[in-house]
Scaffold this active site. Sequence first.
Site, PDB file in Angstrom:
ATOM      1  N   SER A   9      47.636  32.227  15.259  1.00 49.88           N
ATOM      2  CA  SER A   9      48.580  33.285  15.621  1.00 49.88           C
ATOM      3  C   SER A   9      48.743  34.269  14.463  1.00 49.88           C
ATOM      4  CB  SER A   9      49.943  32.672  15.945  1.00 49.88           C
ATOM      5  OG  SER A   9      50.930  33.694  15.889  1.00 49.88           O
ATOM      6  N   HIS A  34      45.136  34.628  18.406  1.00 50.60           N
ATOM      7  CA  HIS A  34      46.356  34.617  19.230  1.00 50.60           C
ATOM      8  C   HIS A  34      47.258  35.759  18.796  1.00 50.60           C
ATOM      9  CE1 HIS A  34      49.234  32.585  21.915  1.00 50.60           C
ATOM     10  NE2 HIS A  34      50.152  32.876  21.023  1.00 50.60           N
ATOM     11  N   ASP A  36      50.624  37.590  19.304  1.00 48.43           N
ATOM     12  CA  ASP A  36      51.972  37.429  19.875  1.00 48.43           C
ATOM     13  C   ASP A  36      52.649  38.778  20.042  1.00 48.43           C
ATOM     14  OD1 ASP A  36      52.270  34.378  18.104  1.00 48.43           O
ATOM     15  OD2 ASP A  36      52.369  34.622  20.286  1.00 48.43           O
ATOM     16  N   MET A  38      55.831  40.793  21.274  1.00 48.69           N
ATOM     17  CA  MET A  38      57.247  40.541  21.530  1.00 48.69           C
ATOM     18  C   MET A  38      57.987  41.872  21.644  1.00 48.69           C
ATOM     19  SD  MET A  38      57.882  37.496  18.792  1.00 48.69           S
ATOM     20  CE  MET A  38      56.816  36.063  18.766  1.00 48.69           C
ATOM     21  N   HIS A  67      49.405  36.959  24.034  1.00 44.98           N
ATOM     22  CA  HIS A  67      50.573  36.246  24.583  1.00 44.98           C
ATOM     23  C   HIS A  67      51.692  37.254  24.758  1.00 44.98           C
ATOM     24  CE1 HIS A  67      53.780  32.879  23.776  1.00 44.98           C
ATOM     25  NE2 HIS A  67      53.861  33.372  25.002  1.00 44.98           N
ATOM     26  N   MET A  69      55.134  38.216  25.434  1.00 42.06           N
ATOM     27  CA  MET A  69      56.525  37.788  25.529  1.00 42.06           C
ATOM     28  C   MET A  69      57.362  39.061  25.726  1.00 42.06           C
ATOM     29  SD  MET A  69      56.322  34.946  22.505  1.00 42.06           S
ATOM     30  CE  MET A  69      54.874  35.730  21.815  1.00 42.06           C
ATOM     31  N   MET A 138      54.539  26.160  25.652  1.00 42.43           N
ATOM     32  CA  MET A 138      55.305  26.475  24.445  1.00 42.43           C
ATOM     33  C   MET A 138      55.929  25.204  23.904  1.00 42.43           C
ATOM     34  SD  MET A 138      54.789  29.602  23.948  1.00 42.43           S
ATOM     35  CE  MET A 138      55.904  29.780  22.546  1.00 42.43           C
ATOM     36  N   ASP A 176      51.440  25.892  21.888  1.00 44.06           N
ATOM     37  CA  ASP A 176      51.794  26.997  21.012  1.00 44.06           C
ATOM     38  C   ASP A 176      53.174  26.801  20.389  1.00 44.06           C
ATOM     39  OD1 ASP A 176      52.173  30.605  21.668  1.00 44.06           O
ATOM     40  OD2 ASP A 176      52.260  29.412  19.828  1.00 44.06           O
TER      41      ASP A 176
HETATM   42  C1  DX5 Z   1      56.206  32.000  19.004  1.00 49.33           C
HETATM   43  C2  DX5 Z   1      54.745  32.341  19.178  1.00 49.33           C
HETATM   44  C3  DX5 Z   1      53.842  31.334  18.542  1.00 49.33           C
HETATM   45  C4  DX5 Z   1      54.073  31.204  17.051  1.00 49.33           C
HETATM   46  C5  DX5 Z   1      53.252  30.067  16.473  1.00 49.33           C
HETATM   47  O1  DX5 Z   1      56.962  32.744  19.914  1.00 49.33           O
HETATM   48  O2  DX5 Z   1      54.413  32.396  20.551  1.00 49.33           O
HETATM   49  O3  DX5 Z   1      52.485  31.715  18.783  1.00 49.33           O
HETATM   50  O4  DX5 Z   1      53.712  32.401  16.411  1.00 49.33           O
HETATM   51  O5  DX5 Z   1      53.526  30.040  15.109  1.00 49.33           O
HETATM   52  P1  DX5 Z   1      53.709  28.658  14.325  1.00 49.33           P
HETATM   53  O6  DX5 Z   1      52.377  27.980  14.382  1.00 49.33           O
HETATM   54  O7  DX5 Z   1      54.103  29.074  12.947  1.00 49.33           O
HETATM   55  O8  DX5 Z   1      54.780  27.882  15.058  1.00 49.33           O
HETATM   56 ZN    ZN Z   2      52.261  32.691  21.004  1.00 50.72          ZN
END
Ligand code: DX5
Ligand code: ZN
Length: 219
Positions: A9, A34, A36, A38, A67, A69, A138, A176
Amino acid sequence: MKNIQISPSILSADFSQLGAEIQRLEEGGADMIHVDVMDGHFVPNLTIGPPVIKALRKHCSLKFDVHLMISPVQKYIEDYANAGADIITIHPEATNNLSESIKTIKDLKKKVGISLNPESKIELLTEFLDQIDLVLIMSVNPGFGGQKFIPGVIDKIKKLRKIEQDRSLNFDIEIDGGINFENCKIAINAGANILVSGTTVFKSNGGDIKKNINLLKLK
Ligand code: DX5
Ligand code: ZN
């Protein structure tokens, strides 16, 4: 048994050097990236959007495992597909028509994933399992890297693999959040075949990405 893939990520990367960081991940043996996304609405954090993904696209040949979100998600799916996403994973709570969103992603010729938050039941997606490529389990509440792994989600992986077998389906299970060198074994043994990791990949062993990726693959 599917090959174990690591999808680091970039949430844990140096955001001032994202192009170089994803090149380091590719050189370190990552199987995909990955990303993320947001929006500060679906989750209490704000990261990047299509323009940054578009800028990163030319720096890396690996698949972008995006991903989302974000909510509402439907009207933005095409923007992420056009920016260079290869896998587009959405949360069922972020759309008022999951079938339509799945179809939109597939019509754009992208792989489609559905993500389940720790408290979301697998029944939210069981009717769609024959239409999707990936389930993202998750193991933290979405929004931030560096959180503690929630072991209770492991049971969902086992249940999903049982359904996959009973219905002769074929989908990836990605886990994840909070993945480290201990719990990765539990996740893999339960049936996860793609591990997302930010903190462990970027911060463990003095930031030795290649070593951390291999350790997560149990090599
Ligand atoms: C959280 C993300 C994850 C996160 C994983 O909302 O979807 O992908 O970044 O990071 P670590 O491995 O540090 O938990
Ligand atoms: Zn993620």
